[in-house]
Enzyme design. Structure first.
Site, short mmCIF file in Angstrom:
data_model
loop_
_atom_site.label_atom_id
_atom_site.label_comp_id
_atom_site.label_asym_id
_atom_site.label_seq_id
_atom_site.Cartn_x
_atom_site.Cartn_y
_atom_site.Cartn_z
N ASP A 225 0.85 -1.11 0.16
CA ASP A 225 -0.01 0.08 0.15
C ASP A 225 1.04 1.35 0.02
OD1 ASP A 225 -1.99 1.74 0.13
OD2 ASP A 225 -3.26 0.77 1.78
C1 NOJ Z 1 -4.09 4.04 0.07
C2 NOJ Z 1 -5.18 3.22 -0.02
O1 NOJ Z 1 -5.28 2.45 1.32
C3 NOJ Z 1 -5.21 2.07 -0.97
O2 NOJ Z 1 -6.19 1.44 -1.22
C4 NOJ Z 1 -4.91 2.83 -2.56
O3 NOJ Z 1 -4.97 1.92 -3.63
C5 NOJ Z 1 -3.72 3.66 -2.34
N1 NOJ Z 1 -3.75 4.70 -1.11
C6 NOJ Z 1 -3.20 4.53 -3.48
O4 NOJ Z 1 -4.17 5.49 -3.63
#
Ligand code: NOJ
Length: 729
Positions: free
Chosen positions: A252
């Site tokens: 993530d």
């Molecule tokens: C953080 C989020 O938790 C995730 O779901 C997302 O894909 C990423 N940011 C990228 O935006």
């Protein structure tokens, strides 16, 4: 009620393409291995390290390698459509897709999202979601996923992934694992017991792997003290070795914490690469140095790259894949092609069939050409500043059609409930009186001026980086936003025929609303996406019978739920164990207000007969067959004995034999949605895989079938079980 029919449902289904996911990892790996042989370490590092935040058109970008024809890979959110793009569809949220209990619609939604992503040159669409699973009703991102039941979530994950990947885009199962709340997500630990993990949280990810998912995102939080993206047991151990995952693991955004630790743990791609624009890369040059010095084996870097390349080949992205041109996340998503195709059809079908009718006293619904109708509440109209006025949908103004955060898309349009009702009212010569504020006195005045009143309320939630009305992600309360109960009270006190429509990210405590005798109907309209009003009008006016069922339990009191968002430092012992949602209510003998799987229709269904084949299992089956092999089939007949056509989501539950370790009273292990004309009967068949009848043995570290009698049940909900039988194992 002649106008009530199956026509629209069938018309929409008939246009759906049949897609078959063709997962061929062997060929993909052999192509990847050949390509790998042509790469320098420098090039390999560029494939596994993101280029840095906002360096490239997508939320995640890698470096291209021209000599093997590999473009810069574009990773883009998200789970309900393409984020930060124009001329794309804003589909119903995962939770709405889950509440259809319709595998065809879920698959078709996946196909449509995949087609749109491909059309924009996106290689990896960051969804679907089954973490959070949704054990805490106040969890801010539960709505991104399908259900807090692992079986329903797992089927929906698999169908979505097969749909997306058949369209040519790589799916990403996220967030692995234990990201059950927003508060402290970057530091808290989820201490999940092994059996609980296997039977609940890991379950949908296992289905995702089985479906051939190309990539998995490791979550921000820790599990059992260690950050997931640094956790060798979670990544190399469970995901790759135990589940046999052959794709790649991406962090993530910012969830990577070390250079070597994450590499050893099994991370394969670091995103966004740097620390959100600080130009500091934990991989990149640091990884190159660690490999050349021998700290990290060359084989680990090669494994990362092979996994990424194999997934690219798996879905055929080496063959005439569009490139990202003229479109960027960072300029409002403008400049790309219109990729919506006919996707509004599936968007509308889910916005309609995900609606759950909770109450319908005196058959007040469907509406029968009322002379006058009051429409009350700010949730009845689109945000006057436009449906996309708040960045990442970070506000609760106007009708709620998705939550907020990275799991959002720009609405190409949003059909508000009032607009759709007005269109029908015109045909019916119905006078509409409206009060589109949440002020109780104004609502009462409007309601008093009409035969029937429809009052709209909602409840919002989202991702923790935005604060909306005092909530930084997780829900502050299980009561409606904007004092919705007061609004309903005042409408109900001035109109005896009050219908309540609720758009919500998750369960609400409905006791206050149910205490008003004038509330004759409650329509649970979920998070419907761009086709909100159209889907709702289809149900309100009886163009289709409601057929959605709750993908979670609605309790009578907050404290009736087993799990809750943790305060303190957010650490969570998962002390509710296996007893999440209906499993908790069943164990404690708590009466829910509306149980898991519940939903009314405009017709009624009967269930009859139950056949179990074979009814006695051979002793060897418990270990010899594949976990996903069907070992038993159960059939029952469902009949529409009412007055209009309708679809029924029949549900299959099983109770494990008493020789199994203490287990939930009953667990969902099958469901089938069938369309039935008046008087029509169909046989529904549930295929039970070995996994569906097993428990996770923590000592043996495998799935085991207990000896003895399995009680099997088929019914209309988790508490409305109509037929049962015994399977001997
Ligand atoms: C953080 C989020 O938790 C995730 O779901 C997302 O894909 C990423 N940011 C990228 O935006």
């Amino acid at each position: 009620m002649k106008h009530l029919g199956s026509a629209s449902l069938l018309a929409i289904s008939a246009t759906f393409r049949t897609v078959v996911a063709d997962v061929d990892w062997t060929t993909a790996y052999s192509k990847a291995t050949t390509a790998l042989g042509k790469l320098t370490n420098q090039e390999k590092i560029g494939i596994v390290t993101g280029t840095g935040w906002e360096k490239g058109p997508c939320v995640g970008n890698t470096s291209p390698v021209a000599k093997i024809g590999l473009p810069s890979l574009c990773l883009q959110d998200g789970p309900l459509g393409v984020r930060y793009a124009q001329n794309v569809s804003a589909f119903p949220a995962g939770i709405m897709a889950g509440s259809t209990w319709d595998v065809d619609l879920i698959r078709e939604r996946g196909v449509a999202m995949g087609e749109e992503a491909k059309g924009l040159g996106i290689h990896v669409l960051l969804g679907p979601v089954s973490g959070p699973l949704g054990k805490n009703p106040r969890g801010g991102r539960n709505w991104e996923g399908f259900s807090n039941d692992p079986y329903l979530a797992g089927i929906a994950m698999a169908e979505t992934i097969k749909g997306m990947q058949s369209a040519g885009v790589q799916a990403n199962a996220k967030h692995y694992i234990g990201n059950e709340q927003e508060k402290f997500r970057g530091s808290a630990t989820a201490n999940i017991p092994d059996r609980v993990n296997h039977e609940l949280y890991l379950w949908p990810f296992a289905d995702a792997v089985k479906a051939g998912v190309a990539s998995v995102m490791c979550s921000y939080n820790r599990v059992n003290g260690t950050y997931v993206c640094e956790h060798e047991g979670a990544l190399e151990g469970v995901l790759k070795r135990e589940l046999g995952f052959r794709g790649w693991v991406v962090s993530d955004w910012g969830a990577q914490h070390t250079t070597n630790g994450s590499a050893f743990a099994g991370l394969d791609m670091a995103m966004p690469g740097d620390g959100f624009g600080n130009n500091k890369y934990l991989w990149g040059e640091s990884l190159a140095t660690a490999v050349s010095s021998g700290e990290i084996p060359q084989s680990r870097l090669d494994d990362m790259v092979t996994r990424i390349l194999a997934s690219y080949y798996l879905v055929g992205q080496d063959k005439e894949y569009p490139s990202v041109q003229g479109w960027s996340s960072w300029n409002g998503g403008k400049g790309g092609p219109n990729v919506q195709g006919d996707h509004k059809k599936v968007a509308r079908a889910i916005a309609r069939d995900g609606i759950v009718l909770l109450k319908n006293e005196g058959n007040i619904l469907p509406l029968k050409k009322p002379k006058s109708l009051a429409i009350v509440g700010s949730d009845a109209i689109v945000n006057p500043s436009g449906p996309n006025a708040c960045v990442d949908r970070g506000c609760n103004i106007g009708t709620l059609a998705m939550g907020w955060g990275s799991g959002t898309a720009e609405f190409p349009y949003l059909v508000g409930p009032l607009d759709a009702i007005q269109a029908q009212a015109k045909l019916d010569n119905t006078t509409i009186v409206s009060s589109i504020t949440d002020t109780p006195a104004e609502g009462a005045t409007a309601a008093a001026a009409a035969d029937t009143a429809i009052v709209f309320i909602n409840s919002h939630a989202g991702e923790g980086y935005i604060v909306v009305e005092g909530s930084d992600g997780d829900r502050l309360t299980l009561s409606p936003a904007h004092n919705g109960n007061d609004l309903v009270r005042s409408v109900a006190s001035s109109n005896p025929n009050t219908i309540v429509v609720i758009h919500s990210v998750g369960p609400l405590i409905l006791e206050p609303i149910l205490s008003f005798p004038s509330v004759k109907a409650i329509v649970w309209a979920g998070l419907p996406g761009q086709e909100s009003g159209n889907g709702l009008a289809d149900i309100l006016y009886g163009k289709t019978s409601p057929s959605g069922k709750l993908p979670y339990t609605i309790a009578r009191r907050d404290e009736d739920y087993g799990g809750d968002v943790k305060g303190g430092n957010g650490d969570d012992e998962y002390s509710e164990g296996l007893y999440v949602d209906y499993r908790y209510f069943d164990k404690r003998g708590i009466k829910p207000r509306f149980e898991f799987g519940f939903g009314l229709s405009y017709t009624t269904f009967t269930y009859s007969g139950l056949e179990i084949t074979p009814s006695t299992l051979s002793p060897s089956i418990g270990l010899s067959s594949d976990l996903y092999d069907t070992i038993v089939t159960v059939t029952t007949a469902v009949t529409n004995n009412g007055t209009v056509a309708g679809a029924e989501a029949a549900q299959f539950y099983v109770s494990l034999p008493s020789s199994a370790p203490e287990s939930p009273v009953r667990q969902l292990r099958g469901f089938k949605k069938v369309m039935l004309g008046v008087g029509e009967s169909k046989t529904v068949k549930f295929d039970l895989r070995r996994k569906d009848l097993s428990y996770w043995d923590v000592v043996a570290q495998q799935w085991v079938m207990a000896k003895g009698e399995y009680t099997v049940w088929v019914g209309a909900s988790s508490r409305d079980l109509r037929v049962s039988g015994v399977l001997r194992g």
